[in-house]
Design a protein around this motif. Structure first.
Motif, PDB file in Angstrom:
ATOM      1  N   ASP A 108      -1.280   0.005  -5.471  1.00 28.92           N
ATOM      2  CA  ASP A 108      -1.891   1.105  -6.170  1.00 28.92           C
ATOM      3  C   ASP A 108      -3.036   1.512  -4.982  1.00 28.92           C
ATOM      4  OD1 ASP A 108      -3.286   3.074  -7.658  1.00 28.92           O
ATOM      5  OD2 ASP A 108      -4.246   1.717  -9.046  1.00 28.92           O
ATOM      6  N   LEU A 109      -2.987   2.779  -4.629  1.00 27.89           N
ATOM      7  CA  LEU A 109      -3.906   3.045  -3.609  1.00 27.89           C
ATOM      8  C   LEU A 109      -5.224   3.698  -4.279  1.00 27.89           C
ATOM      9  CD1 LEU A 109      -1.525   4.659  -0.894  1.00 27.89           C
ATOM     10  CD2 LEU A 109      -2.413   2.406  -1.263  1.00 27.89           C
TER      11      LEU A 109
ATOM     12  N   LEU B  57      -8.984   2.416  -3.889  1.00 29.58           N
ATOM     13  CA  LEU B  57      -9.090   1.996  -2.610  1.00 29.58           C
ATOM     14  C   LEU B  57     -10.252   2.845  -1.962  1.00 29.58           C
ATOM     15  CD1 LEU B  57      -5.799   1.007  -0.931  1.00 29.58           C
ATOM     16  CD2 LEU B  57      -7.369  -0.629  -2.236  1.00 29.58           C
ATOM     17  N   SER B  58     -10.879   2.347  -0.857  1.00 27.81           N
ATOM     18  CA  SER B  58     -12.143   3.120  -0.408  1.00 27.81           C
ATOM     19  C   SER B  58     -11.238   3.999   0.721  1.00 27.81           C
ATOM     20  CB  SER B  58     -13.132   2.264   0.139  1.00 27.81           C
ATOM     21  OG  SER B  58     -12.516   1.505   1.561  1.00 27.81           O
ATOM     22  N   PRO B  59     -11.897   5.245   1.129  1.00 29.42           N
ATOM     23  CA  PRO B  59     -10.997   5.706   2.135  1.00 29.42           C
ATOM     24  C   PRO B  59     -10.968   4.867   3.290  1.00 29.42           C
ATOM     25  CG  PRO B  59     -12.877   7.247   1.248  1.00 29.42           C
ATOM     26  CD  PRO B  59     -13.185   5.712   0.596  1.00 29.42           C
TER      27      PRO B  59
ATOM     28  N   ARG C  36      -7.999   2.607   2.456  1.00 29.51           N
ATOM     29  CA  ARG C  36      -6.747   3.737   2.288  1.00 29.51           C
ATOM     30  C   ARG C  36      -6.089   4.064   3.641  1.00 29.51           C
ATOM     31  NH1 ARG C  36      -8.729   7.534  -0.556  1.00 29.51           N
ATOM     32  NH2 ARG C  36      -8.816   6.168  -2.435  1.00 29.51           N
ATOM     33  N   TYR C  37      -7.166   4.679   4.469  1.00 27.89           N
ATOM     34  CA  TYR C  37      -6.462   4.895   5.759  1.00 27.89           C
ATOM     35  C   TYR C  37      -5.983   3.748   6.745  1.00 27.89           C
ATOM     36  CZ  TYR C  37      -6.623   6.668  10.651  1.00 27.89           C
ATOM     37  OH  TYR C  37      -6.398   7.132  11.855  1.00 27.89           O
TER      38      TYR C  37
ATOM     39  N   MET D  87      -4.328   1.177   5.732  1.00 25.46           N
ATOM     40  CA  MET D  87      -3.193   0.744   5.081  1.00 25.46           C
ATOM     41  C   MET D  87      -2.109   1.797   5.595  1.00 25.46           C
ATOM     42  SD  MET D  87      -3.911  -0.496   1.080  1.00 25.46           S
ATOM     43  CE  MET D  87      -2.379  -1.043   1.114  1.00 25.46           C
ATOM     44  N   ASP D  88      -2.482   3.118   5.504  1.00 22.51           N
ATOM     45  CA  ASP D  88      -1.408   4.112   6.228  1.00 22.51           C
ATOM     46  C   ASP D  88      -1.142   4.016   7.547  1.00 22.51           C
ATOM     47  OD1 ASP D  88      -1.289   5.402   3.673  1.00 22.51           O
ATOM     48  OD2 ASP D  88      -2.787   6.888   4.155  1.00 22.51           O
TER      49      ASP D  88
ATOM     50  N   GLN E  17     -10.503  -5.543  -1.562  1.00 17.63           N
ATOM     51  CA  GLN E  17      -9.839  -4.191  -2.374  1.00 17.63           C
ATOM     52  C   GLN E  17      -8.000  -4.362  -2.400  1.00 17.63           C
ATOM     53  OE1 GLN E  17     -10.957  -0.551  -0.901  1.00 17.63           O
ATOM     54  NE2 GLN E  17     -12.915  -1.443  -0.006  1.00 17.63           N
ATOM     55  N   THR E  18      -7.674  -5.113  -1.576  1.00 17.16           N
ATOM     56  CA  THR E  18      -6.011  -5.140  -1.851  1.00 17.16           C
ATOM     57  C   THR E  18      -5.497  -6.726  -2.311  1.00 17.16           C
ATOM     58  OG1 THR E  18      -5.694  -6.016   0.540  1.00 17.16           O
ATOM     59  CG2 THR E  18      -5.837  -3.625   0.135  1.00 17.16           C
TER      60      THR E  18
END
Length: 383
Positions: free
Chosen positions: A263-264, A267-269, A272-273, A275-276, A310-311
């Motif tokens: 679940d993203l 997550l903080s920006p 999230r970035y 992980m991408d 966060q993850t």
């Protein structure tokens, strides 16, 4: 009935945290040491063991935690066989406690605000034990965050709005919107924040402006310091050694969860970035934590902690998961050799790949491929 260990005197007991002391002893010569304890272990007990070791070598030692935990920490250490602990928080100290600390006869316990304030009452210690789990960005921000208030500093607030924009609701300014104007903001605010009461905070924060988190709201603009600011403070820089003590969070509940299922939303920006970013380059054998942290404009230490909190995954474990899932697909769906599969997912050494694959899936890559082939043959026979 008590176990034999429970009945044994302190001198014969072996605390679970002693493994941290053993690791510390191999790193005594390092200026910065990071010690992660297994989940459920007591960082205060580990600190007492390390502190006793340093004091026995004639080193002055302080244990720095959050302000509200100082009294509790002193009581916990007092319940252990050694060392003696003295409360040095808030500068309200009896002379005998100060003498005991400076003469390496007792471990001093104090909060972050006392040890790292503009007017510290305690000189930098030979060994500083940092309760890393309790000294996060929130604690550092409480002392070093800068706020420009629309009502109290209207002129500065309007100038900042022209540079970074306004917002009807609080929003976090992304790096691409902040980094290009950070130097200009520094020029605008230097006169405002170099008064007698704010000079210490501003002089410490200013070199890190480009890495700060900026929250823009309708009534104020907050500039929040990065965790690495801690390293610039006198109590940190001038200490003989810094030891970061932390406890590991629980492992991810499902080891085989696919990255796409995470679940993203929460997550903080930056995370999230990250992980991408990892999904696109996890096969690169030169991928490192430092590289990804730089890509999201965070310090290595701050990114590592944020990613895990966060993850639920350590950075290296998440990368390994991506690589192993891709390897499993290639072994199952292609005839690519195992050596080439290892290289394709980011491993230069076949032996390293084989070891990681077996650790994750409980079998060798060749056994997995053979089993996948047999399953396909059974499926074809059924059809």
């Amino acid at each position: 009935m008590s176990s034999a260990q429970d009945a044994a005197p302190w001198s014969l007991r072996r605390l679970p945290e002693e493994s941290a002391l053993e690791r510390y002893r191999t790193l005594r010569g390092e200026p910065d040491v990071e010690l992660e304890l297994p989940e459920g272990r007591n960082s205060v007990a580990a600190a007492s063991l390390i502190g006793a070791d340093a004091i026995a070598r004639g080193r002055s030692v302080v244990y720095v935690t959050s302000d509200e935990l100082v009294d509790q920490t002193v009581k916990q250490i007092a319940a252990l066989p050694e060392p003696a602990a003295v409360n040095l928080h808030r500068g309200m100290n009896q002379l005998r406690d100060l003498v005991a600390h400076h003469n390496a006869q007792a471990l001093g316990v104090l909060g972050f605000s006392t040890y790292f304030s503009a007017n510290p009452r305690i000189d930098p210690a030979d060994v500083v034990l940092l309760d890393t789990d309790r000294i996060g960005d929130g604690v550092i921000g409480s002392l070093f965050m800068v706020r420009v208030d629309r009502r109290l500093q209207p002129h500065a607030y309007e100038q900042l709005r022209e540079l970074i924009g306004a917002s009807a609701t609080p929003r976090v300014l992304e790096a691409d919107g902040w980094t290009p104007v950070a130097a200009r903001v520094g020029e605008l605010l230097t006169g405002l924040f170099c008064g007698e009461s704010t000079q210490f905070v501003w002089l410490r924060l200013q070199p890190f402006l480009g890495d700060c988190q900026v929250v823009v709201g309708p009534d104020d603009i907050e500039i929040r310091p990065p965790h690495e600011l801690l390293h610039s403070l006198p109590g940190y820089r001038h200490a003989g050694q810094r030891v970061h003590l932390s406890t590991a969070p629980a492992e991810a509940a499902a080891a085989d969860v696919d990255a796409a299922e995470l679940d993203l939303a929460g997550l903080s920006p930056s995370v999230r970035y990250a992980m991408d970013y990892l999904r696109t380059c996890f096969t690169d054998p030169d991928l490192t934590l430092n590289r990804v942290a730089s890509a999201v404009y965070m310090s290595r230490y701050h990114f590592s902690r944020s990613f895990r909190e966060q993850t639920g995954w350590r950075f290296i474990d998440f990368v390994t998961m991506l690589r192993m899932n891709e390897a499993r697909f290639l072994l199952r769906e292609t005839s690519t050799s195992i050596t080439d599969v290892a290289r394709a997912v980011g491993y230069r050494e076949l032996s390293h790949f084989q070891r990681m694959f077996k650790k994750r899936f409980g079998m060798s890559a060749s056994s997995y491929r053979a089993g996948a082939g047999s399953a396909r043959e059974r499926d074809l026979q059924v059809v």
